[in-house]
Design an enzyme around this catalytic site. Sequence first.
Site, PDB file in Angstrom:
ATOM      1  N   PHE A   1       0.960  -1.201   0.034  1.00 40.48           N
ATOM      2  CA  PHE A   1       0.061  -0.040  -0.095  1.00 40.48           C
ATOM      3  C   PHE A   1       0.953   1.266  -0.021  1.00 40.48           C
ATOM      4  O   PHE A   1       1.836   1.273   0.843  1.00 40.48           O
ATOM      5  CB  PHE A   1      -1.067  -0.086   1.328  1.00 40.48           C
ATOM      6  CG  PHE A   1      -1.855   1.248   1.138  1.00 40.48           C
ATOM      7  CD1 PHE A   1      -3.163   1.075   0.705  1.00 40.48           C
ATOM      8  CD2 PHE A   1      -1.418   2.434   1.741  1.00 40.48           C
ATOM      9  CE1 PHE A   1      -3.712   2.274   0.426  1.00 40.48           C
ATOM     10  CE2 PHE A   1      -2.435   3.550   1.782  1.00 40.48           C
ATOM     11  CZ  PHE A   1      -3.675   3.456   1.112  1.00 40.48           C
TER      12      PHE A   1
ATOM     13  N   ASP B   1       9.168   2.848   1.284  1.00 42.62           N
ATOM     14  CA  ASP B   1       7.900   3.577   1.551  1.00 42.62           C
ATOM     15  C   ASP B   1       8.071   3.355   3.080  1.00 42.62           C
ATOM     16  O   ASP B   1       7.707   2.248   3.619  1.00 42.62           O
ATOM     17  CB  ASP B   1       6.776   3.090   1.077  1.00 42.62           C
ATOM     18  CG  ASP B   1       5.608   3.833   1.470  1.00 42.62           C
ATOM     19  OD1 ASP B   1       5.513   4.326   2.686  1.00 42.62           O
ATOM     20  OD2 ASP B   1       4.362   3.703   1.150  1.00 42.62           O
TER      21      ASP B   1
ATOM     22  N   LYS C   1       2.854  10.093   8.164  1.00 42.19           N
ATOM     23  CA  LYS C   1       2.076   9.738   9.265  1.00 42.19           C
ATOM     24  C   LYS C   1       2.753  10.361  10.502  1.00 42.19           C
ATOM     25  O   LYS C   1       2.482  11.204  10.848  1.00 42.19           O
ATOM     26  CB  LYS C   1       2.039   8.056   9.020  1.00 42.19           C
ATOM     27  CG  LYS C   1       0.966   7.619   8.319  1.00 42.19           C
ATOM     28  CD  LYS C   1       0.566   6.191   8.707  1.00 42.19           C
ATOM     29  CE  LYS C   1      -0.606   5.991   7.808  1.00 42.19           C
ATOM     30  NZ  LYS C   1      -0.419   5.390   6.510  1.00 42.19           N
TER      31      LYS C   1
END
Length: 405
Positions: free
Chosen positions: A136, A221, A250
């Site tokens: 993702f 990532d 995040k």
Amino acid sequence: MKALREDFEKYMFPCYSPLDMVLVKGRGSRVFDDLDNSYLDFTAGIAVNCLGHNHKKVTKIIAKQAKRLVHASNIFVNDKTLTLARKLCLRTGYERVFFANSGAEANEGALKLARRAACDDFGPQKHEIISFLQSFHGRTLFSVTVGGQEKYSSGFGPKIAGITHVPYNDAEAFKEAISDNTCAVMLELIQGEGGIINIDPNFLHTVIEYAKKHQALIIVDEVQTGIGRTGTFFAYEQYDFRPDILTSAKGLGAGLPIGAVLTSQKIAAHFSPGVHGTTFGGNPVACAVADYVVTKVGSDEFLAKVREKGKILATGLENINSRLNCFKQIRGAGLLCGAELTGILENKAGLIQKYCAKEHLFILQAGSNVIRLAPPLVIKKKELALGLELLETALKKALEDEKSK
Ligand SMILES: *Cc1c(COP(=O)(O)O)cnc(C)c1O
């Protein structure tokens, strides 16, 4: 105007299915709804609120910066963006940083950068990207197409071409897929949304070896695994290598929206003036907070505590499993934990989440078969113990109800 829960269905896009309560405030590892119910938060805003809610120093920094400069755009530089850039580079050893506003946007920038660099240095044929099934990387069309979940990327018209998905942790399949036309390999070191799946170090070393052989860049990532989440400042530090391009978001802003792309001076040079950009990226309020986050979360003392608490959490889950036998496997690292469900709870992660909310504990899912725990990094040990107790109660009730069906 009073907030009404039904206004979600009435006025908002139906792309989420939030729980029933309306949250109004938080403090530490707790959040409160509009009826003043209190919940223990093992979600941390999906691995975002690393310092918990309403952190004294963070709110102070926000208030102070709000009085100085809230936004100026990238036609100027401002003091907060500059000091964060230096601090991030010095902390990580990267030479250049690009600031974005989210994980997807950081990944979008990283992917465009890899293609641009390959196009400049080798020619347009070197544009292929390899990524992994179940991965993702966000929801922009490029990042979602690179992500390895059909259900998120189909139905939006022609996809971005030149992207190959290979099974994660499958070295042979990877070797077959890579060629001199590969410009980049993008991966997570723990697949987060995909089910908390840890990378096999041997597989990672094959990826590194073959990417080098074919002059392909490695984009890691770390939107979810970075900023202390797995017990080191970034997860790649645990594998003795440095990705060519690293993305973060995040936890970086402790709740404020900010993303970052980190790389070398040589690779960054392909984004010359006008090639890429953003209006909000490097926002001074977000940067002022991120500056504090890098210092605080990046300290050895803080990270040692994350590792210690991570062990408590994983052991707690093992203990629950020895009594209830409901997990097939417990995975993750640091304070990013996944428990794969088995038996009558198989594929019931959403249901468990609801049972936990009834016990006043918020947890996450990672797909339909994995419950994911990502509490604030500052969570107290006794709150961890309480959360584990509440989780066990919720699981027991779910097991009883499912058995009696
Ligand atoms: C959350 C996440 C993203 C997307 O971040 P957004 O801020 O939602 O755009 C990308 N990659 C990974 C690994 C993530 O966990």
